[in-house]
Design a protein around this motif. Structure first.
Motif, short mmCIF file in Angstrom:
data_model
loop_
_atom_site.label_atom_id
_atom_site.label_comp_id
_atom_site.label_asym_id
_atom_site.label_seq_id
_atom_site.Cartn_x
_atom_site.Cartn_y
_atom_site.Cartn_z
N ILE A 101 0.92 -1.13 0.04
CA ILE A 101 -0.09 0.11 0.07
C ILE A 101 0.72 1.23 -0.02
N ASP A 102 1.75 1.39 0.88
CA ASP A 102 2.94 2.48 0.64
C ASP A 102 3.53 2.57 -0.47
N ILE A 103 3.69 1.60 -1.31
CA ILE A 103 4.21 2.02 -2.65
C ILE A 103 3.09 2.43 -3.82
N ILE A 104 1.81 1.53 -3.69
CA ILE A 104 0.98 1.76 -4.69
C ILE A 104 0.15 3.24 -4.36
N LEU A 105 -0.15 3.37 -3.39
CA LEU A 105 -1.19 4.64 -3.25
C LEU A 105 -0.63 5.95 -3.60
N PRO A 106 0.75 6.14 -3.05
CA PRO A 106 1.33 7.52 -3.39
C PRO A 106 1.45 7.46 -4.84
N LEU B 50 -7.66 3.57 -1.24
CA LEU B 50 -7.58 2.14 -0.59
C LEU B 50 -8.98 1.48 -0.71
N ASN B 51 -10.06 2.21 -0.55
CA ASN B 51 -11.43 1.48 -0.43
C ASN B 51 -11.56 1.04 -1.83
N ASP B 52 -11.24 1.60 -2.77
CA ASP B 52 -11.48 1.13 -4.15
C ASP B 52 -10.53 -0.05 -4.61
N GLN B 53 -9.71 -0.58 -3.78
CA GLN B 53 -8.65 -1.60 -3.89
C GLN B 53 -8.63 -2.64 -2.67
N PRO B 54 -9.72 -3.33 -2.34
CA PRO B 54 -9.54 -3.82 -1.15
C PRO B 54 -8.90 -5.26 -1.18
N ASP B 55 -8.46 -5.36 -2.45
CA ASP B 55 -7.52 -6.54 -2.71
C ASP B 55 -6.15 -6.28 -2.03
N LEU B 56 -5.93 -4.93 -2.22
CA LEU B 56 -4.44 -4.86 -1.16
C LEU B 56 -4.71 -5.27 0.08
N LEU B 57 -5.69 -5.37 0.84
CA LEU B 57 -5.66 -5.90 2.05
C LEU B 57 -6.11 -7.34 2.44
N ASP B 58 -6.17 -8.10 1.00
CA ASP B 58 -6.32 -9.46 1.32
C ASP B 58 -5.44 -10.16 0.02
N ILE B 59 -4.34 -9.97 -0.12
CA ILE B 59 -3.69 -10.48 -1.20
C ILE B 59 -3.92 -11.91 -1.55
N GLU B 60 -3.75 -12.70 -0.22
CA GLU B 60 -4.03 -14.34 -0.45
C GLU B 60 -5.23 -14.62 -1.03
N ASN B 61 -6.34 -14.26 -0.59
CA ASN B 61 -7.47 -14.66 -1.05
C ASN B 61 -7.88 -14.06 -2.52
N VAL B 62 -7.46 -12.84 -2.73
CA VAL B 62 -7.87 -12.35 -4.15
C VAL B 62 -6.96 -12.74 -5.26
N TYR B 63 -5.68 -12.89 -4.99
CA TYR B 63 -4.53 -13.30 -6.01
C TYR B 63 -4.01 -14.97 -6.08
N TYR B 64 -4.08 -15.48 -4.93
CA TYR B 64 -3.42 -16.86 -4.91
C TYR B 64 -4.64 -17.87 -4.84
N HIS B 65 -5.98 -17.54 -4.53
CA HIS B 65 -7.05 -18.57 -4.31
C HIS B 65 -7.18 -19.26 -5.52
N ASN B 66 -7.18 -18.52 -6.66
CA ASN B 66 -7.73 -18.90 -7.90
C ASN B 66 -6.38 -19.21 -8.79
N GLY B 67 -5.35 -19.38 -8.46
CA GLY B 67 -4.46 -19.76 -9.00
C GLY B 67 -3.32 -18.56 -9.77
N GLY B 68 -3.52 -17.38 -9.24
CA GLY B 68 -2.61 -16.22 -9.55
C GLY B 68 -1.73 -16.14 -8.45
N ALA B 69 -0.89 -14.99 -8.47
CA ALA B 69 0.12 -14.75 -7.51
C ALA B 69 0.23 -13.05 -7.44
#
Length: 162
Positions: free
Chosen positions: A17-22, A34-53
């Motif tokens: 978050i410290d990199i992306i938001l600024p 940050l509210n528009d990007q809840p994925d940043l607070l739950d990287i594992e569920n959003v990205y890894y869950h379906n085979g991403g990274a």
């Protein structure tokens, strides 16, 4: 300078978050929070869950860049969260290139055949970077129906993985 690219998980959320938001808000005046990007607070569920990274590039142990792969269909995925801190950009370290190559290799290893991404037209250097790497600009209407649109994006790209 020691550069390390590795997969990162939820424990790195604050640093990500410290990199992306600024970069989004201050450097490029993109109206996104940050509210528009809840994925940043739950990287594992959003990205890894379906085979991403989600990868981070660290320079001397400081997180300096990120890239994420969001798999949204059997062999389709979207690039997300491709950001490099201003002080670490350019060909000298080649962080963006190394991050992208890491993601593309992951696609090859995991039978992902098509990569898509959305960006904003103000990010001209990013657009040139993707084009240099073989991405072709496409119309929004050419995106797969299941592509996860981000409201701010107005330019879209596709890369067929060979």
């Amino acid at each position: 300078m020691e550069v390390l690219i590795k997969q990162i998980k939820n424990e790195s959320s604050a640093a990500v978050i410290d990199i992306i938001l600024p970069i989004q808000q201050i450097e490029f005046n993109v109206p996104i929070t940050l509210n528009d990007q809840p994925d940043l607070l739950d990287i594992e569920n959003v990205y890894y869950h379906n085979g991403g990274a989600f990868w981070g590039a660290s320079v001397n142990e400081e997180l300096a860049g990120t890239i994420a792969l969001l798999k949204f269909d059997n062999d389709l995925a979207a690039i997300r969260k491709m950001f490099v801190k201003k002080d670490f950009r350019g060909k000298e370290l080649g962080l963006a290139q190394r991050l992208l190559e890491t993601l593309v290799q992951y696609c090859k290893d995991n039978e992902i055949k098509h990569l898509y991404l959305g960006t904003v037209s103000v990010l001209q250097a990013a657009m040139r970077f993707y084009e240099r790497n073989g991405f072709e600009q496409i119309e929004k209407s050419a995106l797969p129906k299941s592509f996860p649109l981000m409201s701010a994006d107005n330019v879209f790209y596709h890369l067929a993985i060979k």
